[in-house]
Structures are given as C-alpha cells and as structure tokens.
Design a protein around this motif. Structure first.
Motif, PDB file in Angstrom:
ATOM      1  N   LEU A 149       0.828  -1.207   0.000  1.00 14.82           N
ATOM      2  CA  LEU A 149       0.000   0.000   0.000  1.00 14.82           C
ATOM      3  C   LEU A 149       0.859   1.253   0.000  1.00 14.82           C
ATOM      4  N   LEU A 150       1.893   1.258   0.845  1.00 12.19           N
ATOM      5  CA  LEU A 150       2.727   2.460   0.931  1.00 12.19           C
ATOM      6  C   LEU A 150       3.476   2.700  -0.375  1.00 12.19           C
ATOM      7  N   LEU A 151       3.823   1.615  -1.045  1.00 10.73           N
ATOM      8  CA  LEU A 151       4.528   1.771  -2.326  1.00 10.73           C
ATOM      9  C   LEU A 151       3.619   2.381  -3.390  1.00 10.73           C
ATOM     10  N   HIS A 152       2.316   2.147  -3.246  1.00 15.85           N
ATOM     11  CA  HIS A 152       1.401   2.586  -4.310  1.00 15.85           C
ATOM     12  C   HIS A 152       0.457   3.707  -3.920  1.00 15.85           C
ATOM     13  N   MET A 211       4.769   8.171  -1.893  1.00 13.38           N
ATOM     14  CA  MET A 211       5.852   8.206  -0.917  1.00 13.38           C
ATOM     15  C   MET A 211       7.159   7.859  -1.615  1.00 13.38           C
ATOM     16  N   ASP A 212       8.206   8.691  -1.434  1.00  9.64           N
ATOM     17  CA  ASP A 212       9.460   8.303  -2.074  1.00  9.64           C
ATOM     18  C   ASP A 212      10.140   7.194  -1.265  1.00  9.64           C
ATOM     19  N   VAL A 213      11.159   6.576  -1.854  1.00 11.49           N
ATOM     20  CA  VAL A 213      11.746   5.387  -1.235  1.00 11.49           C
ATOM     21  C   VAL A 213      12.387   5.730   0.110  1.00 11.49           C
ATOM     22  N   GLU A 214      12.942   6.954   0.201  1.00 11.60           N
ATOM     23  CA  GLU A 214      13.560   7.351   1.468  1.00 11.60           C
ATOM     24  C   GLU A 214      12.514   7.437   2.587  1.00 11.60           C
ATOM     25  N   GLN A 215      11.398   8.076   2.268  1.00 12.23           N
ATOM     26  CA  GLN A 215      10.331   8.206   3.261  1.00 12.23           C
ATOM     27  C   GLN A 215       9.792   6.820   3.643  1.00 12.23           C
ATOM     28  N   LEU A 216       9.617   5.995   2.623  1.00 13.89           N
ATOM     29  CA  LEU A 216       9.139   4.630   2.864  1.00 13.89           C
ATOM     30  C   LEU A 216      10.079   3.906   3.831  1.00 13.89           C
TER      31      LEU A 216
END
Ligand code: HEM
Length: 455
Positions: free
Chosen positions: A239-242, A251-256
């Motif tokens: 979910l967070l990736l999409h 959400m960018d990968v750093e935030q993720l």
C-alpha cells in the motif's frame, strides 16, 4: 488574574539539576513531584523543561490544547538521528497528518484481526524451539531476547510479508545500542552526537545496521522476491509503495524506508518489554499466575487462541494492562510549546519542553491505592470507570496516540495466552530483582532470564 511562575526543581544545582537527572532520572523527577507537586520546571544545562504529572494537565497538552504543542521537543531531537521524519518523531503537523492518513487504515481493529494467526503461529513456533533446546530444563531462557525476535518476526510478517528470522537478532542488538547511547545522551547531552568518539561510532554503526535491515525488507519487495500478498489483501508495504495522498503525491523510497523503520522500532521494543515484564511479574506473583491459567484453560481448553477469544480473555488482558501500568515501555514523551500557554494558572512560556512521564503518572497516589504492587484487579471495569482516562496513558493520547495500539494489545494478549496454555516461566531461586532501566524506552536492565517449565 495574574499568572504564577512554576516552581523549579534542582535550582540549587549549578547546572539546573542536570547532574542529579543524569545520575537518577526517575529519582530526580519523583523527588521533584514530592517537593513541588504535579507541575514544576527544571532547567538542565539551561534547557527549559516542565514536568506535567496530573491527568487533567496531560489531557490539556495532548488533547484539548493539542494545536499549541508539537514534537519539536528535545527528546525527539535526540531520537531523530535514528527515526528521522518517520511517523513517531515527525514534528511538522501537515506532514504528520499526510503520513498518518496513509497508514491509519492498516491499523484498525478489523485489519489487525487478520494478523492474529501470524501472532499465534509464530508463538507456537517459538515454543517448539524452546522445547527442543538441549538441556532445556536447566538452562535459563533470555526471555527479552527471545520475545524481541518474536515481535520483529510478527510485525514484519504482518505488515510487510517479510521473513526476517535471520536478521532479527542483529536488528535487536543494534536497537539496544542506540537505545542505550541515546538514552544517556538525553540525560546528559555531551559530547555532541556528531563527535567521532568510540561511543558515537558505535551508535553510527547501530543505525547503519538497522538501516540495512530495513533496506533488505524493501529491496526484496522491489525485486519481487516477497509477494506482499500473504493474505487476501495487499500488505502495508504494498500500500505504501502505491498510495498517493490527496495531492496525488506518492511516498518516495527514502520516506518509505523511514516509515518501515519507525514501525519496526515502534512495534518491537515496546511489545518485547511488556511481555518480558509480564512473564517476570507473573513468575513473582503465583496467585495472579493461577488466575491466568484458570482463565486460559476455561476459554481455550488447550487449543491455540483465535482473535475471537480476546473478548473472553479478560484476566489475561488485565495482566497486560497492569504490566503496562507498572513498567510502561514508552514511559516518557515530550511536547514543545509553539506559543505561550497557561496550565492551572501557571505560565507555560513559548518554546518550553513539556515532559510527560508515565512511570510517575502510573504511580500517582491520588489514582492508584498501592502503586508499587502488581495487581491486575486495578483494571476491573469498575476500577477503570472510577479513574480519569488520562491517569493511564501507556499508548499516549490525542491525535498522536500510538497507531499500533490495537495491533499491540492483540499481540500481547494472544502471545501471553498461547504460552500460558502449556508452559510457565519460572524465576530461578535466589535470582536478583530485575530493575527498570530508563533509556529512551523503559528496558528491563540486563534482560529477563527465566526457566521454562511445563504446567
Ligand atoms: C506495548 C506496545 C506499545 C506501546 C506501549 C506503545 C506506545 C506508544 C506511545 C506512548 C506513543 C505516542 C508517543 C507520543 O505521544 O509521543 C506511540 C506512538 C507510535 N507507535 Fe506505539 N506503542 C506500542 C506498540 C506499537 C506497535 C505494535 C506499533 C506498530 C505496529 C507502534 C507504532 C507506533 C507509531 C508509528 C507511533 C507514532 C504515531 C503518530 O505519531 O502518529 N507502536 N506508541
């Protein structure tokens, strides 16, 4: 009416009480409450800190006047090198709101119910491993270490469909180092975290190690190794990736990365400490342990508990609630006053750090009759109804209340009941008392070590 100035603790101390605070943080604050009551200030190294220890005033800071406070406070500045701008420490309110909004649907009681099987099957697996240890009758279990790995496996499997068996112990050790280094830096902020001393280097390595753990979880998913659909619904990582927010921004990968780390840390250390203390307290209180066993036998008749059993495992839940009272793992939090405020006629200057300490609050003599005694009956529905809600805040309160509260309570009760079906953890004869170590979290000093026994 003219506003009063707050009484000051440690004012005779040249550095504003910092030496006493460093030596015995909880003792210094307890002494301040004893001398000055539920609201006082102290100024370690000149930093304005205000302890708020009355349920009404806590409700004021966390709920009623929440808009006047944020997390731009010293405690969160201390932990930010680890947590960065993930959900636990993020200070910017708008940013927090967007992050919380994206994650909240994954933490409702309904969503959490789908994780119950993960929680119990991982516990059954752990019990089998305990049983198969050579000389399991004689050797002591490092309960804190074992439960730490269990908690990490549960949260990673439930939220990220990730199997972290191998890496869990490294993460646990690295967190232990960070907790201890930052805990002592919070008590005495010198030398600065950026100085290249051996201890600071150890801290850096610990942060790098936790980051590698999280990168591993995310990379596996991006490379398609872990499916992300262990159950019918996509997991939180998917979910967070999409997910995109209302402005269409994802959400960018750093935030993720920071969110996954915050969830791992938020979930594992607190749950681990609670269960370690619960087993320890039960081992010291046979009458409470007997009542727990009676309930588990009656409700479960030997089978593994299910989510639906929670409603009937009422004494098990009271044991958890009382453990969270006596040894509240997230025992301190802080807020920063964005503007001048008034609490109970006292002036709260803009920029103050407001310290909330649930170790002290949960022992407040006005609300707990025998605060040092472990007594799960403190949480009968009648006694709960008699107390103000904010006399007990193991999960915080208001907007920034723990997002994982339902997850945690489900896990804590299910793990305890699963173990209690057939096993006891026994205190070895002559074992010294385990003391709470007030780091960033309230950790059992040296860990809890008990002997596994069959019931
Ligand atoms: C016994 C278990 C737990 C305890 C005692 C606990 C305690 C707390 C407390 C007191 C706060 C609020 C801190 C503040 O106001 O400054 C908090 C926030 C948080 N907790 Fe927990 N927690 C537990 C389990 C969990 C679990 C299982 C997760 C995740 C699965 C989690 C994730 C978080 C996060 C992300 C926040 C920040 C929420 C926000 O600011 O929006 N916690 N926790």
């Amino acid at each position: 009416m003219a506003l009063q100035e707050l009484p000051t603790a440690g004012s005779k101390d040249l550095f504003g009480g910092v030496l006493a605070f460093r030596r015995d943080q909880l003792g210094f604050l307890a002494d301040g409450v004893h001398r000055h009551g539920d609201l006082f200030q102290f100024r370690p190294l000149g930093l304005p800190m205000i302890l708020v220890n009355h349920p009404d005033h806590i409700r004021h800071v966390l709920v009623d006047a929440e808009a006047r406070y944020d997390k731009n406070a010293t405690l969160f500045k201390v932990v930010r090198p680890v947590l960065r701008d993930g959900l636990i420490a993020v200070a910017d309110k708008e940013r927090w709101r967007r992050q919380r909004h994206m994650m909240a649907p994954h933490f409702t009681p309904r969503t959490v119910s789908a994780f119950a099987d993960n929680m119990t099957s991982e516990t059954v697996h752990m019990l089998k491993r305990w049983e198969s240890r050579p000389q399991q009758d004689a050797a002591l279990l490092d309960v804190t270490d074992e439960i730490g790995q269990l908690a990490l496996r549960i949260v990673n499997r439930s939220l990220f469909s990730a199997d972290v068996s191998q890496a869990a112990q490294d993460f646990e050790r690295a967190f232990g180092i960070a907790n201890s280094e930052l805990g002592s830096f919070f008590r005495f902020p010198f030398p600065p975290l950026t100085w290249p001393t051996p201890r600071r280097r150890r801290l850096r390595q610990a942060i790098d190690s936790m980051d590698r753990f999280v990168s591993g979880v995310i990379r596996k998913r991006l490379d398609g190794e872990d499916a992300g659909h262990s159950s019918a619904a996509p997991d939180l990582l998917t979910l967070l990736l999409h997910t995109v927010d209302e402005d269409g921004v994802g959400m960018d990968v750093e935030q993720l990365h920071h969110e996954v780390l915050n969830l791992c840390i938020g979930a594992f250390e607190t749950t681990t400490n609670t269960l370690s203390w619960a087993f320890y307290l039960l081992a010291r209180h046979p009458e409470a342990e007997a009542r727990l066993h009676e309930e588990v036998d009656r409700v479960l008749a030997g089978r593994v508990p299910r989510f639906e059993d929670l409603a009937r495992l009422t004494y098990t839940r009271m044991v958890i609630d009382e453990t969270l009272r006596i040894y509240s793992p997230a025992y301190q939090t802080m807020r920063h006053a964005r503007e001048e405020d008034v609490i109970a006629g006292y002036r709260i200057p803009a920029g103050s750090n407001i310290l909330l300490n649930s170790y002290l609050l949960h022992r407040h003599p006005d609300f707990w009759s025998d605060p040092e005694t472990f007594d799960p009956d403190n949480f009968t529905p009648e006694r709960v109804a008699e107390r103000p809600k904010h006399a007990y805040i193991p999960f915080g309160s208001g907007q920034r209340v723990c997002i994982g509260k339902h997850f945690a309570l489900t896990e804590l009760v299910l793990v305890l009941a699963t173990v209690a079906r057939g096993h006891r953890l026994v205190l070895p004869a002559g074992a010294p008392a385990v003391e709470p170590d007030p780091l960033i979290t309230l950790h059992p000093r040296g860990g809890v070590h008990l002997r596994l026994a069959h019931r």
